[in-house]
Design a protein around this motif. Structure first.
Motif, PDB file in Angstrom:
ATOM      1  N   ASN A 104      -7.013   4.265  -5.783  1.00 32.61           N
ATOM      2  CA  ASN A 104      -6.367   3.161  -5.065  1.00 32.61           C
ATOM      3  C   ASN A 104      -7.054   1.814  -5.255  1.00 32.61           C
ATOM      4  O   ASN A 104      -7.017   0.951  -4.376  1.00 32.61           O
ATOM      5  CB  ASN A 104      -6.234   3.494  -3.580  1.00 32.61           C
ATOM      6  N   ARG A 105      -7.663   1.603  -6.422  1.00 32.82           N
ATOM      7  CA  ARG A 105      -8.289   0.317  -6.720  1.00 32.82           C
ATOM      8  C   ARG A 105      -8.192  -0.022  -8.213  1.00 32.82           C
ATOM      9  O   ARG A 105      -7.874  -1.136  -8.560  1.00 32.82           O
ATOM     10  CB  ARG A 105      -9.744   0.337  -6.289  1.00 32.82           C
ATOM     11  N   TYR A 106      -8.495   0.961  -9.101  1.00 33.24           N
ATOM     12  CA  TYR A 106      -8.485   0.698 -10.541  1.00 33.24           C
ATOM     13  C   TYR A 106      -7.871   1.891 -11.261  1.00 33.24           C
ATOM     14  O   TYR A 106      -8.311   3.026 -11.086  1.00 33.24           O
ATOM     15  CB  TYR A 106      -9.899   0.448 -11.054  1.00 33.24           C
ATOM     16  N   MET A 107      -6.853   1.608 -12.071  1.00 37.00           N
ATOM     17  CA  MET A 107      -6.171   2.651 -12.837  1.00 37.00           C
ATOM     18  C   MET A 107      -6.343   2.327 -14.319  1.00 37.00           C
ATOM     19  O   MET A 107      -5.761   1.354 -14.809  1.00 37.00           O
ATOM     20  CB  MET A 107      -4.686   2.686 -12.458  1.00 37.00           C
TER      21      MET A 107
ATOM     22  N   ALA B 258       3.818   4.771  -8.284  1.00 40.24           N
ATOM     23  CA  ALA B 258       4.098   5.595  -7.107  1.00 40.24           C
ATOM     24  C   ALA B 258       2.844   6.266  -6.547  1.00 40.24           C
ATOM     25  O   ALA B 258       2.821   6.637  -5.374  1.00 40.24           O
ATOM     26  CB  ALA B 258       5.142   6.651  -7.468  1.00 40.24           C
ATOM     27  N   SER B 259       1.812   6.418  -7.362  1.00 40.49           N
ATOM     28  CA  SER B 259       0.620   7.129  -6.898  1.00 40.49           C
ATOM     29  C   SER B 259      -0.277   6.286  -5.988  1.00 40.49           C
ATOM     30  O   SER B 259      -1.189   6.819  -5.368  1.00 40.49           O
ATOM     31  CB  SER B 259      -0.206   7.599  -8.096  1.00 40.49           C
ATOM     32  N   ILE B 260      -0.024   4.996  -5.885  1.00 44.21           N
ATOM     33  CA  ILE B 260      -0.879   4.144  -5.045  1.00 44.21           C
ATOM     34  C   ILE B 260      -0.573   4.404  -3.575  1.00 44.21           C
ATOM     35  O   ILE B 260       0.566   4.304  -3.135  1.00 44.21           O
ATOM     36  CB  ILE B 260      -0.676   2.650  -5.362  1.00 44.21           C
ATOM     37  N   ASP B 261      -1.605   4.742  -2.826  1.00 45.53           N
ATOM     38  CA  ASP B 261      -1.501   4.926  -1.380  1.00 45.53           C
ATOM     39  C   ASP B 261      -2.039   3.662  -0.732  1.00 45.53           C
ATOM     40  O   ASP B 261      -3.250   3.490  -0.582  1.00 45.53           O
ATOM     41  CB  ASP B 261      -2.307   6.156  -0.949  1.00 45.53           C
ATOM     42  N   TRP B 262      -1.147   2.753  -0.364  1.00 48.62           N
ATOM     43  CA  TRP B 262      -1.565   1.447   0.141  1.00 48.62           C
ATOM     44  C   TRP B 262      -2.341   1.548   1.449  1.00 48.62           C
ATOM     45  O   TRP B 262      -3.073   0.628   1.801  1.00 48.62           O
ATOM     46  CB  TRP B 262      -0.365   0.509   0.280  1.00 48.62           C
ATOM     47  N   THR B 263      -2.224   2.665   2.175  1.00 50.67           N
ATOM     48  CA  THR B 263      -3.013   2.819   3.395  1.00 50.67           C
ATOM     49  C   THR B 263      -4.483   3.044   3.078  1.00 50.67           C
ATOM     50  O   THR B 263      -5.342   2.856   3.934  1.00 50.67           O
ATOM     51  CB  THR B 263      -2.498   3.987   4.261  1.00 50.67           C
ATOM     52  N   SER B 264      -4.795   3.417   1.829  1.00 45.54           N
ATOM     53  CA  SER B 264      -6.181   3.658   1.417  1.00 45.54           C
ATOM     54  C   SER B 264      -6.763   2.555   0.543  1.00 45.54           C
ATOM     55  O   SER B 264      -7.922   2.633   0.151  1.00 45.54           O
ATOM     56  CB  SER B 264      -6.263   4.993   0.660  1.00 45.54           C
ATOM     57  N   VAL B 265      -5.963   1.549   0.214  1.00 40.10           N
ATOM     58  CA  VAL B 265      -6.445   0.450  -0.623  1.00 40.10           C
ATOM     59  C   VAL B 265      -7.312  -0.465   0.247  1.00 40.10           C
ATOM     60  O   VAL B 265      -6.909  -0.833   1.349  1.00 40.10           O
ATOM     61  CB  VAL B 265      -5.264  -0.338  -1.237  1.00 40.10           C
ATOM     62  N   PRO B 266      -8.512  -0.835  -0.232  1.00 37.64           N
ATOM     63  CA  PRO B 266      -9.367  -1.733   0.546  1.00 37.64           C
ATOM     64  C   PRO B 266      -8.634  -3.028   0.920  1.00 37.64           C
ATOM     65  O   PRO B 266      -7.791  -3.513   0.184  1.00 37.64           O
ATOM     66  CB  PRO B 266     -10.545  -2.021  -0.392  1.00 37.64           C
ATOM     67  N   CYS B 267      -9.005  -3.570   2.068  1.00 40.72           N
ATOM     68  CA  CYS B 267      -8.288  -4.710   2.637  1.00 40.72           C
ATOM     69  C   CYS B 267      -9.264  -5.827   3.002  1.00 40.72           C
ATOM     70  O   CYS B 267     -10.339  -5.564   3.527  1.00 40.72           O
ATOM     71  CB  CYS B 267      -7.552  -4.228   3.892  1.00 40.72           C
ATOM     72  N   THR B 268      -8.867  -7.062   2.686  1.00 41.18           N
ATOM     73  CA  THR B 268      -9.654  -8.238   3.078  1.00 41.18           C
ATOM     74  C   THR B 268      -8.719  -9.236   3.753  1.00 41.18           C
ATOM     75  O   THR B 268      -7.503  -9.115   3.654  1.00 41.18           O
ATOM     76  CB  THR B 268     -10.310  -8.913   1.862  1.00 41.18           C
TER      77      THR B 268
ATOM     78  N   GLN C  72     -11.581  -6.202   5.984  1.00 46.06           N
ATOM     79  CA  GLN C  72     -10.858  -5.813   7.196  1.00 46.06           C
ATOM     80  C   GLN C  72     -10.888  -4.297   7.317  1.00 46.06           C
ATOM     81  O   GLN C  72     -10.675  -3.595   6.329  1.00 46.06           O
ATOM     82  CB  GLN C  72      -9.408  -6.297   7.135  1.00 46.06           C
ATOM     83  N   ALA C  73     -11.133  -3.796   8.505  1.00 43.32           N
ATOM     84  CA  ALA C  73     -11.237  -2.348   8.711  1.00 43.32           C
ATOM     85  C   ALA C  73      -9.894  -1.645   8.530  1.00 43.32           C
ATOM     86  O   ALA C  73      -9.827  -0.580   7.913  1.00 43.32           O
ATOM     87  CB  ALA C  73     -11.805  -2.057  10.098  1.00 43.32           C
ATOM     88  N   ASP C  74      -8.830  -2.214   9.051  1.00 39.85           N
ATOM     89  CA  ASP C  74      -7.521  -1.558   9.006  1.00 39.85           C
ATOM     90  C   ASP C  74      -6.453  -2.587   8.668  1.00 39.85           C
ATOM     91  O   ASP C  74      -6.173  -3.485   9.453  1.00 39.85           O
ATOM     92  CB  ASP C  74      -7.227  -0.901  10.356  1.00 39.85           C
ATOM     93  N   CYS C  75      -5.843  -2.439   7.508  1.00 37.21           N
ATOM     94  CA  CYS C  75      -4.844  -3.404   7.058  1.00 37.21           C
ATOM     95  C   CYS C  75      -3.535  -3.287   7.840  1.00 37.21           C
ATOM     96  O   CYS C  75      -2.728  -4.207   7.839  1.00 37.21           O
ATOM     97  CB  CYS C  75      -4.563  -3.213   5.570  1.00 37.21           C
ATOM     98  N   ALA C  76      -3.322  -2.165   8.502  1.00 36.43           N
ATOM     99  CA  ALA C  76      -2.090  -1.972   9.252  1.00 36.43           C
ATOM    100  C   ALA C  76      -2.099  -2.731  10.574  1.00 36.43           C
ATOM    101  O   ALA C  76      -1.044  -2.990  11.151  1.00 36.43           O
ATOM    102  CB  ALA C  76      -1.865  -0.487   9.511  1.00 36.43           C
TER     103      ALA C  76
ATOM    104  N   GLN D  79      -4.508  -6.900  -0.159  1.00 35.60           N
ATOM    105  CA  GLN D  79      -4.922  -5.705  -0.904  1.00 35.60           C
ATOM    106  C   GLN D  79      -4.530  -5.899  -2.368  1.00 35.60           C
ATOM    107  O   GLN D  79      -3.527  -6.545  -2.655  1.00 35.60           O
ATOM    108  CB  GLN D  79      -4.204  -4.461  -0.364  1.00 35.60           C
ATOM    109  N   TYR D  80      -5.324  -5.317  -3.265  1.00 34.87           N
ATOM    110  CA  TYR D  80      -4.935  -5.375  -4.673  1.00 34.87           C
ATOM    111  C   TYR D  80      -5.357  -4.104  -5.392  1.00 34.87           C
ATOM    112  O   TYR D  80      -6.288  -3.418  -4.991  1.00 34.87           O
ATOM    113  CB  TYR D  80      -5.515  -6.603  -5.378  1.00 34.87           C
ATOM    114  N   VAL D  81      -4.620  -3.810  -6.460  1.00 32.96           N
ATOM    115  CA  VAL D  81      -4.906  -2.685  -7.345  1.00 32.96           C
ATOM    116  C   VAL D  81      -4.802  -3.204  -8.770  1.00 32.96           C
ATOM    117  O   VAL D  81      -3.889  -3.955  -9.103  1.00 32.96           O
ATOM    118  CB  VAL D  81      -3.919  -1.519  -7.124  1.00 32.96           C
ATOM    119  N   VAL D  82      -5.750  -2.789  -9.622  1.00 29.91           N
ATOM    120  CA  VAL D  82      -5.761  -3.187 -11.028  1.00 29.91           C
ATOM    121  C   VAL D  82      -5.282  -2.005 -11.868  1.00 29.91           C
ATOM    122  O   VAL D  82      -5.752  -0.880 -11.695  1.00 29.91           O
ATOM    123  CB  VAL D  82      -7.180  -3.602 -11.480  1.00 29.91           C
ATOM    124  N   GLU D  83      -4.364  -2.291 -12.759  1.00 27.86           N
ATOM    125  CA  GLU D  83      -3.854  -1.264 -13.671  1.00 27.86           C
ATOM    126  C   GLU D  83      -4.073  -1.745 -15.106  1.00 27.86           C
ATOM    127  O   GLU D  83      -3.554  -2.787 -15.499  1.00 27.86           O
ATOM    128  CB  GLU D  83      -2.365  -1.038 -13.413  1.00 27.86           C
TER     129      GLU D  83
END
Length: 183
Positions: A77-80, A94-104, A111-115, A124-128
């Motif tokens: 959930n950060r680098y693919m 589809a495999s990204i679980d945004w609830t587990s992606v680090p949040c700022t 941030q502890a909880d992005c929700a 939140q960001y993910v690199v592919e």
């Protein structure tokens, strides 16, 4: 004759008042719509600025991974390192679980909880990496065969080839607002 005209004046005044009331309501509605548009534009600008920060952070992370030789090592959930074929309706893997992606927040503080909607923006960001398979990072031929790259004649070694990456950014704002960006 005079008695007939007195009633007509009252009707004319009521019609004019009704038209004035409707015009006033139209102006009020236009002002409310303008304010809503200004608020949406303001949210979009702050979300765009927050996504710019996320893209800068992602570029730093990519540079560190390359320098450390960890370009082929995934981080959940950060680098693919390999582009995923299965995507959702928005084109996001589809495999990204945004609830587990680090949040700022928009300033980069963790941030502890992005929700949790705390009234600020949460980013939140993910690199592919745009590769179909993990290449030998020392072989320019393998990199060219399995990864999207910038076609440059000056790229004569694996160290000088410019690979393509995709950064997916999710910005969540106050009152349940959400924006998506891709770089």
């Amino acid at each position: 004759m005079r008695s007939k005209q007195q009633g007509l004046a009252m009707v004319v005044v009521l019609v004019v008042l009704t038209i004035t009331l409707l015009a006033g309501m139209g102006v009020l509605r236009a002002v409310q719509t303008g304010n809503a548009m200004a608020g949406n534009f303001s949210f979009r600008q702050v979300a765009l600025q927050a996504s710019d920060r996320a893209v800068s952070d992602a570029l730093g992370e990519i540079a560190n991974r390359i320098a450390d030789g960890a370009g082929n090592t995934p981080v959940a959930n950060r680098y693919m390192p390999v582009a995923e074929g299965a995507v959702n309706a928005m084109g996001i893997p589809a495999s990204i679980d945004w609830t587990s992606v680090p949040c700022t927040d928009q300033k980069g503080a963790v941030q502890a909880d992005c929700a949790v909607d705390n009234g600020s923006f949460r980013v939140q960001y993910v690199v592919e990496r745009r590769c179909s398979a993990n290449p030998d990072l020392a072989s320019i031929e393998q990199i060219r065969a399995s990864c999207e790259h910038e076609p440059r004649a000056s790229s004569t070694s694996a160290a000088t080839i410019a690979l393509r990456y995709r950064v997916l950014v999710r910005v969540r704002g106050p009152r349940g607002t959400e924006s998506w960006f891709e770089a």
